[in-house]
Design an enzyme around this catalytic site. Structure first.
Site, mmCIF file in Angstrom:
data_model
loop_
_atom_site.group_PDB
_atom_site.id
_atom_site.type_symbol
_atom_site.label_atom_id
_atom_site.label_comp_id
_atom_site.label_asym_id
_atom_site.label_seq_id
_atom_site.Cartn_x
_atom_site.Cartn_y
_atom_site.Cartn_z
ATOM 1 N N LYS A 1 73.633 68.612 -51.067
ATOM 2 C CA LYS A 1 75.178 68.681 -50.265
ATOM 3 C C LYS A 1 75.675 69.740 -50.930
ATOM 4 C CE LYS A 1 75.302 64.948 -47.655
ATOM 5 N NZ LYS A 1 75.383 65.100 -46.165
ATOM 6 N N SER B 1 79.844 64.913 -50.261
ATOM 7 C CA SER B 1 79.793 63.634 -51.132
ATOM 8 C C SER B 1 80.355 63.924 -52.307
ATOM 9 C CB SER B 1 78.391 63.256 -51.313
ATOM 10 O OG SER B 1 78.303 62.285 -52.158
ATOM 11 N N TYR C 1 69.176 64.985 -53.262
ATOM 12 C CA TYR C 1 70.012 64.624 -52.291
ATOM 13 C C TYR C 1 71.206 65.342 -52.548
ATOM 14 C CZ TYR C 1 73.845 62.221 -50.317
ATOM 15 O OH TYR C 1 75.141 62.142 -49.446
HETATM 16 C C1 UD1 Z 1 74.784 56.295 -53.695
HETATM 17 C C2 UD1 Z 1 74.196 57.350 -54.228
HETATM 18 C C3 UD1 Z 1 75.078 58.457 -53.882
HETATM 19 C C4 UD1 Z 1 75.367 58.508 -52.460
HETATM 20 C C5 UD1 Z 1 75.954 57.355 -51.856
HETATM 21 C C6 UD1 Z 1 76.103 57.191 -50.476
HETATM 22 C C7 UD1 Z 1 72.717 56.683 -55.991
HETATM 23 C C8 UD1 Z 1 72.473 56.907 -57.470
HETATM 24 N N1 UD1 Z 1 74.037 57.301 -55.527
HETATM 25 O O1 UD1 Z 1 76.291 55.983 -54.401
HETATM 26 O O2 UD1 Z 1 74.375 59.869 -54.430
HETATM 27 O O3 UD1 Z 1 76.197 59.765 -51.943
HETATM 28 O O4 UD1 Z 1 75.152 56.309 -52.339
HETATM 29 O O5 UD1 Z 1 76.359 55.895 -50.103
HETATM 30 O O6 UD1 Z 1 71.877 55.974 -55.249
HETATM 31 N N2 UD1 Z 1 74.863 48.298 -56.810
HETATM 32 C C9 UD1 Z 1 74.412 47.053 -57.372
HETATM 33 N N3 UD1 Z 1 73.401 46.237 -56.785
HETATM 34 C C10 UD1 Z 1 72.773 46.825 -55.655
HETATM 35 C C11 UD1 Z 1 73.414 48.182 -55.006
HETATM 36 C C12 UD1 Z 1 74.495 48.968 -55.787
HETATM 37 O O7 UD1 Z 1 74.780 46.554 -58.257
HETATM 38 O O8 UD1 Z 1 72.068 46.211 -54.967
HETATM 39 C C13 UD1 Z 1 75.785 48.974 -57.681
HETATM 40 C C14 UD1 Z 1 75.609 50.058 -58.252
HETATM 41 O O9 UD1 Z 1 74.944 50.304 -59.593
HETATM 42 C C15 UD1 Z 1 77.100 51.146 -58.374
HETATM 43 C C16 UD1 Z 1 77.647 50.350 -57.093
HETATM 44 O O10 UD1 Z 1 76.843 49.299 -56.915
HETATM 45 O O11 UD1 Z 1 77.546 50.700 -59.429
HETATM 46 C C17 UD1 Z 1 77.660 51.223 -55.914
HETATM 47 O O12 UD1 Z 1 76.373 51.416 -55.451
HETATM 48 P P1 UD1 Z 1 75.841 52.048 -54.153
HETATM 49 O O13 UD1 Z 1 76.554 51.619 -52.932
HETATM 50 O O14 UD1 Z 1 74.588 52.447 -54.252
HETATM 51 O O15 UD1 Z 1 76.721 53.542 -54.134
HETATM 52 P P2 UD1 Z 1 76.535 54.794 -55.295
HETATM 53 O O16 UD1 Z 1 75.564 54.522 -56.352
HETATM 54 O O17 UD1 Z 1 78.146 55.158 -55.876
#
Ligand code: UD1
Length: 344
Positions: free
Chosen positions: A152, A124, A148
């Site tokens: 990795k 990742s 997590y």
């Molecule tokens: C997350 C994990 C990462 C993992 C990946 C796997 C965290 C901090 N990181 O990445 O370690 O490898 O998932 O798929 O959990 N967002 C919103 N609202 C939501 C959900 C997300 O605004 O309800 C935003 C988040 O703040 C971020 C973006 O969407 O800016 C992507 O989020 P997400 O899909 O959870 O992925 P990561 O945080 O990049």
């Protein structure tokens, strides 16, 4: 060639099984069904025109995996099986270390014993930690920000050391995924997390389907294009095809050819992303454009542990694997929605 796919009934694993089978590989799946369902085997068969072998097995169960290796003698492994919730890993780190690191140890031991030549590991972008963007494979990774992520990083190290110790008998590829989303074009495979989704795209899908009322945007004051978090989203079928390209690369390398990178001549590391960043608001707009469905959202505070922005430098995979992501953010949204509509 026979390929063992651990976690092969999960989101990324199932799509990769399809790509492997369509490219002529024999697939054997090991999956404990802890975050997947058994009917995915039939769905893979429906798309690929052939049923992959399936063993219900926990990869940390060495005896069960030994039986699988004895019966199937896989020549390559693609290791997806693992837990992937960041908050759960903070609450229960031992569960994550035992499963995610334990499974890697079991597989390396069995590769040694059975002479299995190749392993591709599902890593990742989280291993880069809080680093300069775009992330490049030759960067010194920072410490991952949660257990997590550290499972990795540790699995990467174990595989590198193992591959280096065997005089080129085993070759490894560590694929560092960015943010996999989307679904198979058929609508038969996709992501359907249990409980309330923690990741952005599954959450948007459920709001679109009316199963959740409103998306909360975690942070609108980041130093990014519109204040929301920026990520490198990649279509799961592009990602699946990257595994086929990586396997072909490993097959093409002669033992001890010494053409590897990093500190081991047997391990190759690639970012698997598009090289482009998309903000949360841009993703919501792309989803609305691609599907015609309105997404209700509200601004909320930042989520602990989130980075403002990251995306891949994806040049190395293109240069060395001849692989490049082809699908757009709209394709990802359209296919994710097509899949979501089929979920009961
Ligand atoms: C997350 C994990 C990462 C993992 C990946 C796997 C965290 C901090 N990181 O990445 O370690 O490898 O998932 O798929 O959990 N967002 C919103 N609202 C939501 C959900 C997300 O605004 O309800 C935003 C988040 O703040 C971020 C973006 O969407 O800016 C992507 O989020 P997400 O899909 O959870 O992925 P990561 O945080 O990049």
């Amino acid at each position: 060639m026979k390929v063992l796919v651990t976690g092969g009934l999960g989101f990324i694993g199932s799509h990769t099984c399809v790509s492997l089978m369509e490219s002529g590989y024999d697939v054997v799946i090991a999956d404990d069904l802890s975050n997947s369902s058994a009917d995915v085997q039939e769905r893979i068969a429906k798309i690929a025109g052939k049923t992959p072998a399936f063993y219900k097995a926990d990869v940390t169960d060495q005896a069960a995996m030994e039986r699988l290796f004895s019966a199937e003698k896989p020549e390559a492994i693609i290791h997806f099986a693992g837990f992937k919730s960041v908050p759960e890993s903070v609450e229960n780190p031992l569960k994550y270390y035992a499963n995610n690191v334990g499974s890697t140890l079991v597989l390396c031991a069995l590769m040694k014993r059975f002479g299995t030549r190749f392993i591709i590991f599902s890593s990742s972008a989280t291993v880069y930690g809080d680093n300069e963007i775009p992330y490049r494979e030759d960067m010194e990774p920072c410490r991952a920000t949660n257990p997590y992520g550290r499972t990795k990083a540790m699995s990467e190290e174990i595989i590198r050391d193992f591959a280096a110790s065997e005089g080129g008998r085993h070759k490894a590829a560590l694929l560092r995924y960015f943010n996999p989303v989307g679904a198979h074009e058929s609508g038969l495979l996709g992501e359907d997390p249990r409980g309330v989704p923690g990741n952005l795209m599954p959450y948007i899908q459920r709001v679109a389907a009316g199963k959740l009322p409103c998306l909360t945007v975690y942070g609108t004051d980041y130093p990014t294009v519109d204040g929301t978090g920026v990520r490198d989203y990649i279509h799961v079928m592009d990602l699946a095809q990257a595994h086929v390209a990586a396997l072909r690369k490993l097959e093409a390398e002669q033992p001890a050819a010494g053409a590897g990178r990093g500190d081991s001549e047997s391990t190759y590391i690639y970012n698997i992303g598009t090289g482009r960043g998309t903000s949360v608001l841009e993703m919501i707009q792309a989803f609305e454009r691609a599907t015609g469905v309105h997404i209700e959202y509200k601004a909320g505070p930042r989520r602990a542990g989130d980075l403002p922005e990251y995306y891949a430098c994806a040049d190395l995979a293109e240069k060395e694997l001849g692989w490049k992501a082809k699908r757009s953010v709209e394709d990802m949204c359209r296919d994710a929605w097509n899949w979501q509509k089929n979920i009961k």
